[in-house]
Design a protein around this motif. Structure first.
Motif, PDB file in Angstrom:
ATOM      1  N   LYS A  45     -23.340 -12.644  48.167  1.00  0.00           N
ATOM      2  CA  LYS A  45     -23.171 -13.703  49.164  1.00  0.00           C
ATOM      3  C   LYS A  45     -22.371 -13.221  50.378  1.00  0.00           C
ATOM      4  N   TRP A  46     -21.492 -12.258  50.147  1.00  0.00           N
ATOM      5  CA  TRP A  46     -20.646 -11.765  51.227  1.00  0.00           C
ATOM      6  C   TRP A  46     -21.338 -10.731  52.115  1.00  0.00           C
ATOM      7  N   LYS A  47     -22.511 -10.259  51.739  1.00  0.00           N
ATOM      8  CA  LYS A  47     -23.135  -9.112  52.420  1.00  0.00           C
ATOM      9  C   LYS A  47     -23.416  -9.349  53.893  1.00  0.00           C
ATOM     10  N   THR A  48     -23.649 -10.589  54.278  1.00  0.00           N
ATOM     11  CA  THR A  48     -23.999 -10.871  55.676  1.00  0.00           C
ATOM     12  C   THR A  48     -22.811 -11.366  56.500  1.00  0.00           C
ATOM     13  N   LEU A  49     -21.635 -11.407  55.904  1.00  0.00           N
ATOM     14  CA  LEU A  49     -20.481 -11.957  56.604  1.00  0.00           C
ATOM     15  C   LEU A  49     -19.942 -10.994  57.657  1.00  0.00           C
ATOM     16  N   SER A  50     -19.438 -11.545  58.750  1.00  0.00           N
ATOM     17  CA  SER A  50     -18.703 -10.744  59.718  1.00  0.00           C
ATOM     18  C   SER A  50     -17.373 -10.328  59.108  1.00  0.00           C
ATOM     19  N   TYR A  51     -16.708  -9.375  59.772  1.00  0.00           N
ATOM     20  CA  TYR A  51     -15.408  -8.928  59.263  1.00  0.00           C
ATOM     21  C   TYR A  51     -14.425 -10.096  59.158  1.00  0.00           C
ATOM     22  N   GLU A  52     -14.375 -10.928  60.189  1.00  0.00           N
ATOM     23  CA  GLU A  52     -13.411 -12.030  60.202  1.00  0.00           C
ATOM     24  C   GLU A  52     -13.714 -13.042  59.093  1.00  0.00           C
ATOM     25  N   LYS A  53     -14.983 -13.332  58.860  1.00  0.00           N
ATOM     26  CA  LYS A  53     -15.328 -14.284  57.803  1.00  0.00           C
ATOM     27  C   LYS A  53     -15.046 -13.705  56.423  1.00  0.00           C
ATOM     28  N   LEU A  54     -15.278 -12.418  56.256  1.00  0.00           N
ATOM     29  CA  LEU A  54     -14.951 -11.771  54.983  1.00  0.00           C
ATOM     30  C   LEU A  54     -13.445 -11.800  54.740  1.00  0.00           C
ATOM     31  N   PHE A  55     -12.675 -11.557  55.792  1.00  0.00           N
ATOM     32  CA  PHE A  55     -11.211 -11.645  55.704  1.00  0.00           C
ATOM     33  C   PHE A  55     -10.802 -13.019  55.186  1.00  0.00           C
ATOM     34  N   LEU A  56     -11.373 -14.062  55.735  1.00  0.00           N
ATOM     35  CA  LEU A  56     -11.045 -15.429  55.318  1.00  0.00           C
ATOM     36  C   LEU A  56     -11.394 -15.664  53.864  1.00  0.00           C
ATOM     37  N   GLU A  57     -12.527 -15.169  53.415  1.00  0.00           N
ATOM     38  CA  GLU A  57     -12.937 -15.347  52.024  1.00  0.00           C
ATOM     39  C   GLU A  57     -11.951 -14.679  51.071  1.00  0.00           C
ATOM     40  N   TYR A 234     -12.156  -2.296  52.523  1.00  0.00           N
ATOM     41  CA  TYR A 234     -12.878  -1.667  51.407  1.00  0.00           C
ATOM     42  C   TYR A 234     -14.147  -2.471  51.098  1.00  0.00           C
ATOM     43  N   PHE A 235     -13.991  -3.759  50.979  1.00  0.00           N
ATOM     44  CA  PHE A 235     -15.151  -4.615  50.729  1.00  0.00           C
ATOM     45  C   PHE A 235     -16.139  -4.523  51.891  1.00  0.00           C
ATOM     46  N   TYR A 236     -15.624  -4.553  53.112  1.00  0.00           N
ATOM     47  CA  TYR A 236     -16.492  -4.550  54.279  1.00  0.00           C
ATOM     48  C   TYR A 236     -17.323  -3.267  54.342  1.00  0.00           C
ATOM     49  N   ALA A 237     -16.677  -2.121  54.126  1.00  0.00           N
ATOM     50  CA  ALA A 237     -17.395  -0.847  54.159  1.00  0.00           C
ATOM     51  C   ALA A 237     -18.471  -0.799  53.087  1.00  0.00           C
ATOM     52  N   TYR A 238     -18.100  -1.215  51.900  1.00  0.00           N
ATOM     53  CA  TYR A 238     -19.048  -1.215  50.791  1.00  0.00           C
ATOM     54  C   TYR A 238     -20.267  -2.077  51.105  1.00  0.00           C
ATOM     55  N   LEU A 239     -20.036  -3.252  51.643  1.00  0.00           N
ATOM     56  CA  LEU A 239     -21.133  -4.177  51.929  1.00  0.00           C
ATOM     57  C   LEU A 239     -21.986  -3.715  53.107  1.00  0.00           C
ATOM     58  N   GLN A 240     -21.399  -2.956  54.034  1.00  0.00           N
ATOM     59  CA  GLN A 240     -22.181  -2.426  55.148  1.00  0.00           C
ATOM     60  C   GLN A 240     -23.125  -1.318  54.700  1.00  0.00           C
ATOM     61  N   ILE A 241     -22.711  -0.554  53.712  1.00  0.00           N
ATOM     62  CA  ILE A 241     -23.522   0.567  53.230  1.00  0.00           C
ATOM     63  C   ILE A 241     -24.598   0.093  52.260  1.00  0.00           C
ATOM     64  N   ASN A 242     -24.243  -0.870  51.402  1.00  0.00           N
ATOM     65  CA  ASN A 242     -25.166  -1.352  50.377  1.00  0.00           C
ATOM     66  C   ASN A 242     -25.940  -2.560  50.897  1.00  0.00           C
ATOM     67  N   LYS A 243     -27.034  -2.285  51.581  1.00  0.00           N
ATOM     68  CA  LYS A 243     -27.835  -3.364  52.155  1.00  0.00           C
ATOM     69  C   LYS A 243     -28.960  -3.814  51.224  1.00  0.00           C
ATOM     70  N   GLY A 244     -29.293  -3.003  50.225  1.00  0.00           N
ATOM     71  CA  GLY A 244     -30.374  -3.360  49.311  1.00  0.00           C
ATOM     72  C   GLY A 244     -29.897  -4.282  48.208  1.00  0.00           C
ATOM     73  N   GLU A 245     -30.790  -4.550  47.246  1.00  0.00           N
ATOM     74  CA  GLU A 245     -30.453  -5.437  46.131  1.00  0.00           C
ATOM     75  C   GLU A 245     -29.492  -4.770  45.164  1.00  0.00           C
ATOM     76  N   GLN A 246     -29.689  -3.463  44.961  1.00  0.00           N
ATOM     77  CA  GLN A 246     -28.818  -2.740  44.047  1.00  0.00           C
ATOM     78  C   GLN A 246     -27.504  -2.392  44.748  1.00  0.00           C
ATOM     79  N   LEU A 247     -26.416  -2.566  44.004  1.00  0.00           N
ATOM     80  CA  LEU A 247     -25.105  -2.269  44.569  1.00  0.00           C
ATOM     81  C   LEU A 247     -24.462  -1.137  43.770  1.00  0.00           C
TER      82      LEU A 247
END
Length: 464
Positions: A45-57, A234-247
């Protein structure tokens, strides 16, 4: 969410009280009673979030309702409005196995901006809401001081004093601190090294009467907010690299001196981020590498290197890791820290060393290797590394396995360390924000490494 001390002698505190306490009153470090769990579904669910929105989550998992969501959103917006890219911490792909997370797009061109711009806004918010004076006191090996000053300069109700080791930071680092001519800022240039500065800070925070009298608040990574804010990327970098279904799991390679940045990754992993390896990169001040490889945590002889922000022998956040490593047992933590104080070292058993090596890998780069990599990566990839990032690349090349994907942190812009870059016969253009620093007058007081002298300077400053 409640917070407790690694040494067990502080009653559970809320988020804001934890922020204001900084160093725990029993000398330990504050940690959450429990680490929130993040599931794979949540990551999706977090994969499409901006940095600021991920920070809030992520922050919302830790602060309960102490800061209304609208207020927190505004704090985050202001914190990152000064960054030079909307991604805040963009990811740069070097090749199939290596990505570089650029953490230097904030106002002082270093990774400390990511946490400290938010901390400055948070302290200002708390000061106004509670009508309390806040006196920030910190030590820096270079980047923390500039980022902290930038975060709070000119803010009403806040004064900040930063200690830095005299002539042991880069010229740009020094200028970013000392060209600030605001009444609420004091720079003390201490004739010693960073560990000397940090020792004085810890002793003053441990003096509860002095801490209370002068409303002292911490900006160093002893403050848990620093750790939590760094966890976001850390979360942001991971989510930017893993764009497919598999993480898949990936490695993070982190230049580290005070153990705060790498501990943020350890916290992210405990939360549920699928991390393969956490690789600690050090320079020749390699206490952390020696601990991971031998089980002995023992400060060695201080060495000046081309990566001065990592010229540290006593890593403050190591105690937070000990707490989790020892099964969240504050009595055992206290015993280990007493051993360090009395005997100057901590030694763990071979069985425990295996557990450490399941959490971390580590590698210490030499000065020569650091310079060679700056030259090699400029030639091969047309990418200019700062010397700290070069230490990270050295660790990546030594510790990452074949077929593994690694994110190495670029912790500072190379213009901050032009002294090292010029040794490789590379001439780089300076960003205009850095270029103009050389035209400004400096404002600092040079003091001896003497606690009494430093206290006198603080008392005069806080009473003005």
């Amino acid at each position: 969410m409640q917070y407790i001390s690694t040494r067990g002698q502080v009653k559970p505190k809320g988020f804001i009280d934890t922020v204001l306490m900084g160093l725990a009153d029993d000398g330990g470090l504050m940690v959450p009673v429990e680490v929130p769990a993040v599931t794979e579904d949540t990551l999706q669910k977090w994969k499409t979030l901006s940095y600021e929105k991920l920070f809030l989550e992520i922050f919302s998992l830790y602060i309960n309702d102490e800061i209304p969501q609208e207020d927190l959103r505004e704090l985050v917006r202001r914190s990152y409005s000064s960054f030079r890219t909307p991604e805040v911490t963009p990811v740069h792909q070097v090749n199939d196995s290596l990505y570089i997370l650029e953490l230097f797009h904030g106002p002082t061109f270093a990774f400390k901006d990511v946490a400290l711009q938010f901390m400055g806004e948070l302290y200002s918010y708390v000061s106004k809401k509670q009508n309390k004076i806040i006196h920030i006191l910190g030590a820096t090996s270079g980047d923390t001081g500039a980022a902290a000053i930038q975060g709070v300069r000119g803010k009403e109700g806040i004064k900040i004093c930063i200690l830095h080791p005299h002539q042991k930071v880069s010229k740009v680092q020094e200028l970013q601190m000392t060209t600030v001519d605001d009444e609420n800022v004091l720079n003390l240039s201490v004739k010693g090294n960073f560990d000397d500065c940090q020792k004085v800070i810890k002793e003053l925070f441990a003096d509860l009467d002095f801490k209370s009298k002068y409303h002292l608040r911490a900006i160093n990574s002893i403050n848990f907010v620093r750790i939590l804010a760094q966890t976001v990327y850390y979360f942001y970098a991971y989510l930017q690299i893993n764009k497919g279904e598999q993480l898949p799991k990936i490695n993070f390679c982190v230049p580290s001196g005070n153990f705060g940045n790498i501990f943020s990754g350890y916290l992210a992993k405990r939360m549920g981020l699928p991390v393969n390896k956490l690789i600690i990169a050090t320079n020749e001040n390699n206490i952390l590498e020696r601990f991971v490889k031998t089980g002995e945590y023992k400060p060695g002889d201080f060495k000046m290197t081309h990566s001065p922000s990592m010229d540290i022998q006593v890593a403050s956040n190591f105690e937070r890791y000990l707490y989790y490593f020892l099964g969240e047992d504050p009595e055992k933590v206290s015993a280990y820290m007493k051993e360090l104080q009395q005997h100057g070292k901590i030694t763990i058993s071979p069985e425990d060393l295996v557990k450490v090596q399941q959490d971390f890998a580590a590698y210490g780069a030499s000065n020569t290797q650091c310079l060679e990599l700056i030259g090699d990566y400029k030639k091969s990839y047309d990418y200019l590394l700062d010397p700290h990032t070069a230490c990270g690349i050295a660790a990546y090349e030594a510790e990452a396995g074949e077929g593994e994907v690694t994110v190495t942190f670029a912790t500072a812009h190379p213009a901050k360390f032009d002294e090292a870059v010029r040794l490789v016969d590379i001439k780089q253009p300076f960003p205009p924000q850095i270029e103009q620093l050389f035209t400004l007058p400096q404002h600092q007081k040079i003091v001896e490494y003497d606690k009494a002298e430093i206290v006198r300077e603080l008392e005069t400053f806080y009473q003005l």
